[in-house]
Scaffold this motif. Structure first.
Motif, PDB file in Angstrom:
ATOM      1  N   UNK A 117      19.987  -7.140  39.395  1.00  0.00           N
ATOM      2  CA  UNK A 117      20.978  -7.750  38.504  1.00  0.00           C
ATOM      3  C   UNK A 117      20.567  -7.515  37.061  1.00  0.00           C
ATOM      4  N   UNK A 118      21.529  -7.123  36.230  1.00  0.00           N
ATOM      5  CA  UNK A 118      21.275  -6.976  34.802  1.00  0.00           C
ATOM      6  C   UNK A 118      22.136  -7.980  34.044  1.00  0.00           C
ATOM      7  N   UNK A 119      21.740  -8.249  32.796  1.00  0.00           N
ATOM      8  CA  UNK A 119      22.458  -9.224  31.965  1.00  0.00           C
ATOM      9  C   UNK A 119      23.771  -8.644  31.467  1.00  0.00           C
ATOM     10  N   UNK A 120      24.782  -9.507  31.431  1.00  0.00           N
ATOM     11  CA  UNK A 120      26.086  -9.142  30.901  1.00  0.00           C
ATOM     12  C   UNK A 120      26.669 -10.353  30.184  1.00  0.00           C
ATOM     13  N   UNK A 121      27.611 -10.092  29.298  1.00  0.00           N
ATOM     14  CA  UNK A 121      28.346 -11.152  28.615  1.00  0.00           C
ATOM     15  C   UNK A 121      29.816 -10.977  28.957  1.00  0.00           C
ATOM     16  N   UNK A 122      30.388 -11.993  29.543  1.00  0.00           N
ATOM     17  CA  UNK A 122      31.808 -11.993  29.872  1.00  0.00           C
ATOM     18  C   UNK A 122      32.423 -13.256  29.303  1.00  0.00           C
ATOM     19  N   UNK A 123      33.474 -13.108  28.522  1.00  0.00           N
ATOM     20  CA  UNK A 123      34.174 -14.224  27.878  1.00  0.00           C
ATOM     21  C   UNK A 123      33.205 -15.115  27.095  1.00  0.00           C
ATOM     22  N   UNK A 124      32.256 -14.446  26.395  1.00  0.00           N
ATOM     23  CA  UNK A 124      31.332 -15.145  25.513  1.00  0.00           C
ATOM     24  C   UNK A 124      30.180 -15.845  26.203  1.00  0.00           C
ATOM     25  N   UNK A 125      30.040 -15.677  27.529  1.00  0.00           N
ATOM     26  CA  UNK A 125      28.992 -16.363  28.274  1.00  0.00           C
ATOM     27  C   UNK A 125      28.059 -15.353  28.929  1.00  0.00           C
ATOM     28  N   UNK A 126      26.742 -15.642  28.887  1.00  0.00           N
ATOM     29  CA  UNK A 126      25.736 -14.790  29.505  1.00  0.00           C
ATOM     30  C   UNK A 126      25.725 -15.007  31.011  1.00  0.00           C
ATOM     31  N   UNK A 127      25.675 -13.919  31.737  1.00  0.00           N
ATOM     32  CA  UNK A 127      25.572 -13.967  33.194  1.00  0.00           C
ATOM     33  C   UNK A 127      24.871 -12.725  33.682  1.00  0.00           C
ATOM     34  N   UNK A 128      24.930 -12.495  34.982  1.00  0.00           N
ATOM     35  CA  UNK A 128      24.291 -11.324  35.556  1.00  0.00           C
ATOM     36  C   UNK A 128      25.250 -10.581  36.458  1.00  0.00           C
ATOM     37  N   UNK A 129      25.025  -9.293  36.608  1.00  0.00           N
ATOM     38  CA  UNK A 129      25.835  -8.495  37.520  1.00  0.00           C
ATOM     39  C   UNK A 129      24.919  -7.523  38.254  1.00  0.00           C
ATOM     40  N   UNK A 130      25.190  -7.325  39.516  1.00  0.00           N
ATOM     41  CA  UNK A 130      24.409  -6.408  40.339  1.00  0.00           C
ATOM     42  C   UNK A 130      24.840  -4.985  40.018  1.00  0.00           C
ATOM     43  N   UNK A 131      23.899  -4.074  40.010  1.00  0.00           N
ATOM     44  CA  UNK A 131      24.224  -2.687  39.678  1.00  0.00           C
ATOM     45  C   UNK A 131      23.718  -1.722  40.735  1.00  0.00           C
ATOM     46  N   UNK A 132      24.387  -0.598  40.788  1.00  0.00           N
ATOM     47  CA  UNK A 132      23.893   0.569  41.503  1.00  0.00           C
ATOM     48  C   UNK A 132      23.327   1.486  40.432  1.00  0.00           C
ATOM     49  N   UNK A 133      22.213   2.146  40.718  1.00  0.00           N
ATOM     50  CA  UNK A 133      21.539   2.980  39.731  1.00  0.00           C
ATOM     51  C   UNK A 133      21.483   4.412  40.240  1.00  0.00           C
ATOM     52  N   UNK A 134      21.873   5.344  39.362  1.00  0.00           N
ATOM     53  CA  UNK A 134      21.837   6.758  39.719  1.00  0.00           C
ATOM     54  C   UNK A 134      21.116   7.527  38.613  1.00  0.00           C
TER      55      UNK A 134
END
Length: 192
Positions: A117-134
């Motif tokens: 999971x990496x950090x992301x900001x959605x609608x002004x709020x910090x959260x996390x999202x899972x990523x695939x890495x290539x």
């Protein structure tokens, strides 16, 4: 980040403008008549972007000190993609962020694994999202912003990227930045 990566900048008059980082670099570094308001705000030290406080996770606007172009043809790239299709391509040695307590902690793209999971900001709020890495081919050039203070910036797609440390137009790695920033401040104090 890759030249086509979109960033959002904020002008002193309240306007938000999203554009490729390569175009932002050209506007800020080359005398051009296009998008003069962006260049004027940059030169006045008033061009801002969203950033995240690494300790508290608070999202705010911070000034862009520099827009840096790196010649990175000798370094492989990594593309991190979220399940909803958002992505960022960086050099493998560039950092994104993991959530860490209430804040964020840098992680080099080459150290990310599928499912991290990496950090992301959605609608002004910090959260996390899972990523695939290539892993990918080297980027001939890559771009970065220098945002003193939080030392990161939020891409237009919400992913949080680490910033470049730039002192007098020279970009430095994390370990060197504090040492040289202190030396620069001492020299400026003596000059004053």
């Amino acid at each position: 980040v890759a030249p086509e990566t979109e960033v959002t900048v904020h002008l002193p008059d309240g306007r938000e403008i999203t554009l490729p980082v390569e175009e932002l670099h050209a506007i800020c570094k080359v005398a051009t008549q296009t998008r003069q308001a962006i260049r004027d705000a940059f030169l006045a030290g008033e061009l801002r972007t969203r950033s995240v406080d690494p300790d508290t996770g608070e999202v705010g606007l911070h000034c862009i000190k520099d827009v840096v172009q790196h010649h990175t043809g000798d370094r492989p790239s990594a593309t991190c993609t979220t399940p909803d299709g958002r992505s960022v391509t960086t050099t493998c040695d560039h950092s994104l962020f993991h959530l860490h307590g209430s804040g964020i902690k840098p992680v080099r793209a080459e150290d990310l694994r599928p499912g991290d999971a990496i950090a992301e900001v959605q609608q002004g709020t910090l959260g996390g999202c899972v990523v695939e890495v290539e892993q990918g081919e080297p980027l001939t050039v890559s771009y970065d912003l220098c945002v003193p203070g939080p030392e990161n910036f939020v891409l237009a797609n919400g992913i949080v990227a680490h910033n470049t440390y730039s002192i007098g137009g020279i970009s430095l790695d994390v370990e060197k930045s504090s040492k040289y920033e202190g030396m620069k401040q001492n020299a400026e104090d003596q000059w004053d």
